[in-house]
Design a protein around this motif. Sequence first.
Motif, PDB file in Angstrom:
ATOM      1  N   ASP A 147       0.856  -1.189   0.000  1.00  0.00           N
ATOM      2  CA  ASP A 147       0.000   0.000   0.000  1.00  0.00           C
ATOM      3  C   ASP A 147       0.893   1.240   0.000  1.00  0.00           C
ATOM      4  OD1 ASP A 147      -2.228   1.561  -0.053  1.00  0.00           O
ATOM      5  OD2 ASP A 147      -2.886   1.140   1.994  1.00  0.00           O
ATOM      6  N   ALA A 148       1.853   1.233  -0.940  1.00  0.00           N
ATOM      7  CA  ALA A 148       2.922   2.232  -0.946  1.00  0.00           C
ATOM      8  C   ALA A 148       2.409   3.659  -1.076  1.00  0.00           C
ATOM      9  CB  ALA A 148       3.911   1.923  -2.074  1.00  0.00           C
ATOM     10  N   ALA A 149       1.370   3.866  -1.885  1.00  0.00           N
ATOM     11  CA  ALA A 149       0.868   5.231  -2.076  1.00  0.00           C
ATOM     12  C   ALA A 149       0.414   5.835  -0.757  1.00  0.00           C
ATOM     13  CB  ALA A 149      -0.272   5.231  -3.090  1.00  0.00           C
ATOM     14  N   ALA A 150      -0.290   5.040   0.055  1.00  0.00           N
ATOM     15  CA  ALA A 150      -0.732   5.532   1.361  1.00  0.00           C
ATOM     16  C   ALA A 150       0.444   5.658   2.320  1.00  0.00           C
ATOM     17  CB  ALA A 150      -1.790   4.595   1.942  1.00  0.00           C
ATOM     18  N   MET A 151       1.333   4.671   2.284  1.00  0.00           N
ATOM     19  CA  MET A 151       2.469   4.680   3.199  1.00  0.00           C
ATOM     20  C   MET A 151       3.371   5.890   2.969  1.00  0.00           C
ATOM     21  SD  MET A 151       5.156   1.599   3.985  1.00  0.00           S
ATOM     22  CE  MET A 151       3.832   0.532   4.543  1.00  0.00           C
ATOM     23  N   PHE A 152       3.564   6.268   1.713  1.00  0.00           N
ATOM     24  CA  PHE A 152       4.468   7.375   1.402  1.00  0.00           C
ATOM     25  C   PHE A 152       3.872   8.743   1.734  1.00  0.00           C
ATOM     26  CE2 PHE A 152       7.149   4.924  -1.965  1.00  0.00           C
ATOM     27  CZ  PHE A 152       7.776   4.250  -0.932  1.00  0.00           C
ATOM     28  N   GLN A 153       2.656   8.757   2.256  1.00  0.00           N
ATOM     29  CA  GLN A 153       2.112  10.015   2.765  1.00  0.00           C
ATOM     30  C   GLN A 153       2.685  10.325   4.148  1.00  0.00           C
ATOM     31  OE1 GLN A 153       0.197  12.023   0.798  1.00  0.00           O
ATOM     32  NE2 GLN A 153       0.672  10.419  -0.698  1.00  0.00           N
ATOM     33  N   GLY A 154       3.360   9.344   4.753  1.00  0.00           N
ATOM     34  CA  GLY A 154       3.914   9.532   6.096  1.00  0.00           C
ATOM     35  C   GLY A 154       5.421   9.384   6.128  1.00  0.00           C
ATOM     36  N   LEU A 155       6.122  10.016   5.193  1.00  0.00           N
ATOM     37  CA  LEU A 155       7.579   9.917   5.102  1.00  0.00           C
ATOM     38  C   LEU A 155       8.277  10.925   6.008  1.00  0.00           C
ATOM     39  CD1 LEU A 155       7.909   9.664   1.218  1.00  0.00           C
ATOM     40  CD2 LEU A 155       8.358   7.813   2.842  1.00  0.00           C
ATOM     41  N   SER A 156       9.450  10.536   6.515  1.00  0.00           N
ATOM     42  CA  SER A 156      10.291  11.465   7.275  1.00  0.00           C
ATOM     43  C   SER A 156      11.750  11.052   7.118  1.00  0.00           C
ATOM     44  CB  SER A 156       9.898  11.472   8.759  1.00  0.00           C
ATOM     45  OG  SER A 156      10.100  10.194   9.343  1.00  0.00           O
ATOM     46  N   GLU A 157      12.639  11.997   7.335  1.00  0.00           N
ATOM     47  CA  GLU A 157      14.087  11.757   7.278  1.00  0.00           C
ATOM     48  C   GLU A 157      14.505  11.085   5.972  1.00  0.00           C
ATOM     49  OE1 GLU A 157      15.691   9.937  10.836  1.00  0.00           O
ATOM     50  OE2 GLU A 157      14.048  10.742  12.053  1.00  0.00           O
ATOM     51  N   VAL A 158      13.860  11.452   4.877  1.00  0.00           N
ATOM     52  CA  VAL A 158      14.143  10.819   3.586  1.00  0.00           C
ATOM     53  C   VAL A 158      15.402  11.418   2.965  1.00  0.00           C
ATOM     54  CG1 VAL A 158      13.264  10.319   1.286  1.00  0.00           C
ATOM     55  CG2 VAL A 158      11.692  10.429   3.228  1.00  0.00           C
ATOM     56  N   GLN A 159      16.243  10.547   2.442  1.00  0.00           N
ATOM     57  CA  GLN A 159      17.415  11.017   1.716  1.00  0.00           C
ATOM     58  C   GLN A 159      17.696  10.105   0.532  1.00  0.00           C
ATOM     59  OE1 GLN A 159      21.100  10.678   3.976  1.00  0.00           O
ATOM     60  NE2 GLN A 159      20.121   9.262   5.404  1.00  0.00           N
ATOM     61  N   GLU A 160      18.248  10.688  -0.514  1.00  0.00           N
ATOM     62  CA  GLU A 160      18.670   9.902  -1.666  1.00  0.00           C
ATOM     63  C   GLU A 160      20.074   9.396  -1.380  1.00  0.00           C
ATOM     64  OE1 GLU A 160      18.830  10.199  -6.553  1.00  0.00           O
ATOM     65  OE2 GLU A 160      18.534  12.005  -5.338  1.00  0.00           O
ATOM     66  N   THR A 161      20.245   8.083  -1.373  1.00  0.00           N
ATOM     67  CA  THR A 161      21.526   7.486  -1.002  1.00  0.00           C
ATOM     68  C   THR A 161      22.382   7.128  -2.207  1.00  0.00           C
ATOM     69  OG1 THR A 161      20.442   5.323  -0.872  1.00  0.00           O
ATOM     70  CG2 THR A 161      20.628   6.594   1.173  1.00  0.00           C
ATOM     71  N   GLY A 162      21.823   7.255  -3.393  1.00  0.00           N
ATOM     72  CA  GLY A 162      22.533   6.947  -4.628  1.00  0.00           C
ATOM     73  C   GLY A 162      21.561   7.113  -5.775  1.00  0.00           C
ATOM     74  N   PRO A 163      22.002   6.882  -7.011  1.00  0.00           N
ATOM     75  CA  PRO A 163      21.095   7.005  -8.153  1.00  0.00           C
ATOM     76  C   PRO A 163      19.897   6.061  -8.022  1.00  0.00           C
ATOM     77  CG  PRO A 163      23.377   6.873  -8.884  1.00  0.00           C
ATOM     78  CD  PRO A 163      23.374   6.535  -7.424  1.00  0.00           C
ATOM     79  N   GLY A 164      18.714   6.624  -7.818  1.00  0.00           N
ATOM     80  CA  GLY A 164      17.505   5.814  -7.731  1.00  0.00           C
ATOM     81  C   GLY A 164      17.332   5.050  -6.439  1.00  0.00           C
ATOM     82  N   THR A 165      18.130   5.343  -5.413  1.00  0.00           N
ATOM     83  CA  THR A 165      17.996   4.636  -4.135  1.00  0.00           C
ATOM     84  C   THR A 165      17.746   5.634  -3.010  1.00  0.00           C
ATOM     85  OG1 THR A 165      20.386   4.667  -3.690  1.00  0.00           O
ATOM     86  CG2 THR A 165      19.503   2.780  -4.914  1.00  0.00           C
ATOM     87  N   TYR A 166      16.887   5.236  -2.063  1.00  0.00           N
ATOM     88  CA  TYR A 166      16.452   6.148  -1.007  1.00  0.00           C
ATOM     89  C   TYR A 166      16.365   5.409   0.323  1.00  0.00           C
ATOM     90  CZ  TYR A 166      14.994   8.877  -5.058  1.00  0.00           C
ATOM     91  OH  TYR A 166      14.980   9.556  -6.254  1.00  0.00           O
ATOM     92  N   SER A 167      16.434   6.173   1.402  1.00  0.00           N
ATOM     93  CA  SER A 167      16.215   5.616   2.733  1.00  0.00           C
ATOM     94  C   SER A 167      15.504   6.658   3.578  1.00  0.00           C
ATOM     95  CB  SER A 167      17.541   5.213   3.393  1.00  0.00           C
ATOM     96  OG  SER A 167      18.322   6.365   3.691  1.00  0.00           O
ATOM     97  N   GLY A 168      14.946   6.210   4.687  1.00  0.00           N
ATOM     98  CA  GLY A 168      14.257   7.135   5.572  1.00  0.00           C
ATOM     99  C   GLY A 168      13.386   6.382   6.543  1.00  0.00           C
ATOM    100  N   LYS A 169      12.365   7.053   7.025  1.00  0.00           N
ATOM    101  CA  LYS A 169      11.404   6.433   7.932  1.00  0.00           C
ATOM    102  C   LYS A 169       9.997   6.701   7.412  1.00  0.00           C
ATOM    103  CE  LYS A 169      14.382   6.568  12.002  1.00  0.00           C
ATOM    104  NZ  LYS A 169      14.566   7.045  13.399  1.00  0.00           N
ATOM    105  N   VAL A 170       9.100   5.773   7.744  1.00  0.00           N
ATOM    106  CA  VAL A 170       7.746   5.871   7.216  1.00  0.00           C
ATOM    107  C   VAL A 170       6.745   5.542   8.315  1.00  0.00           C
ATOM    108  CG1 VAL A 170       7.666   3.470   6.436  1.00  0.00           C
ATOM    109  CG2 VAL A 170       6.275   5.183   5.274  1.00  0.00           C
ATOM    110  N   ASP A 171       5.608   6.201   8.259  1.00  0.00           N
ATOM    111  CA  ASP A 171       4.520   5.962   9.208  1.00  0.00           C
ATOM    112  C   ASP A 171       3.646   4.842   8.652  1.00  0.00           C
ATOM    113  OD1 ASP A 171       2.353   5.972  10.880  1.00  0.00           O
ATOM    114  OD2 ASP A 171       1.807   8.073  10.549  1.00  0.00           O
ATOM    115  N   ILE A 172       3.824   3.613   9.165  1.00  0.00           N
ATOM    116  CA  ILE A 172       3.066   2.490   8.608  1.00  0.00           C
ATOM    117  C   ILE A 172       1.614   2.485   9.078  1.00  0.00           C
ATOM    118  CG2 ILE A 172       5.109   1.046   8.286  1.00  0.00           C
ATOM    119  CD1 ILE A 172       4.353  -0.515  10.768  1.00  0.00           C
ATOM    120  N   THR A 173       1.268   3.338  10.041  1.00  0.00           N
ATOM    121  CA  THR A 173      -0.137   3.418  10.449  1.00  0.00           C
ATOM    122  C   THR A 173      -0.981   4.083   9.369  1.00  0.00           C
ATOM    123  OG1 THR A 173       0.047   5.584  11.547  1.00  0.00           O
ATOM    124  CG2 THR A 173       0.586   3.637  12.857  1.00  0.00           C
ATOM    125  N   ALA A 174      -0.324   4.753   8.417  1.00  0.00           N
ATOM    126  CA  ALA A 174      -1.052   5.430   7.342  1.00  0.00           C
ATOM    127  C   ALA A 174      -1.522   4.458   6.271  1.00  0.00           C
ATOM    128  CB  ALA A 174      -0.167   6.505   6.705  1.00  0.00           C
TER     129      ALA A 174
END
Length: 259
Positions: A147-174
């Motif tokens: 349910d990525a579309a809903a999950m990505f409404q609760g992103l935080s601390e997101v950073q691009e770690t390389g070409p096309g790669t990302y990391s961060g934290k997500v609110d899975i309650t969303a």
Amino acid sequence: MSVIAAALLVPGVAACNSESTDSPSAGSSSREVPKDPKEALVASTKGLADGNYTFTIASESFNGSGGVHKPSNSAQMAMKMGDESFTMDFELIQIESDTWVKVDLGDLFAGIPGMEGMKDKYQHLDAAKAGGARSLDMLKEGTDPADAAAMFQGLSEVQETGPGTYSGKVDITAAKDSVAADEDVLKALGDQAKAVPFTAKLDSEGRLTELVISVPAAGEAKAQEIKVSYADYGAATAAQKPPADQVVEASAQTYEMFK
């Protein structure tokens, strides 16, 4: 997460190449990837909304694969899950308003009257009787296993770690329909559920190809990584009806299971 919930939420046949350097799939159109990491991840789910892709899912307790093909209004999934005390094989095929399920609960079938003979059969569900079983509808909006579309409404601390790669934290309650959002686990996690670590990969078209959610230990549940990979955007295949000689009408116990 609960075993039944995992099977119900996850759409089966796929082979995924989840490298961030994937070439565009058939039927895709060039999309500019937003430079802002959050915006890039939110935009990456638009291909899923088109409803024409395959996926695989893997974790310590369950594995599966599936596909959604909205051009034919069909979808399918296959799951294997369990541990030393419980096993379950689950298949689902949906074509228009018709749904077939095949369930094998292993030794547990021995304790359910009439179910032992069903484990090798596809049970056809009457749409009217199963009307309340929203989780059996793989063609509804937001069907992908994370349910990525809903999950990505609760992103935080997101950073691009390389070409096309990302990391961060997500609110899975969303994301109530996500494989990572089992009700019991969310309750045990408490506020931790609002900042769960993740990594993600996008292809050259900016579409989501891999999402790894690192769910921490909570209550009786051990920490585990849930990896969902997506592929074949615009090139999934239509689901096929099961052979007629393998189909029976669903039992009352089956309807009860999916309420």
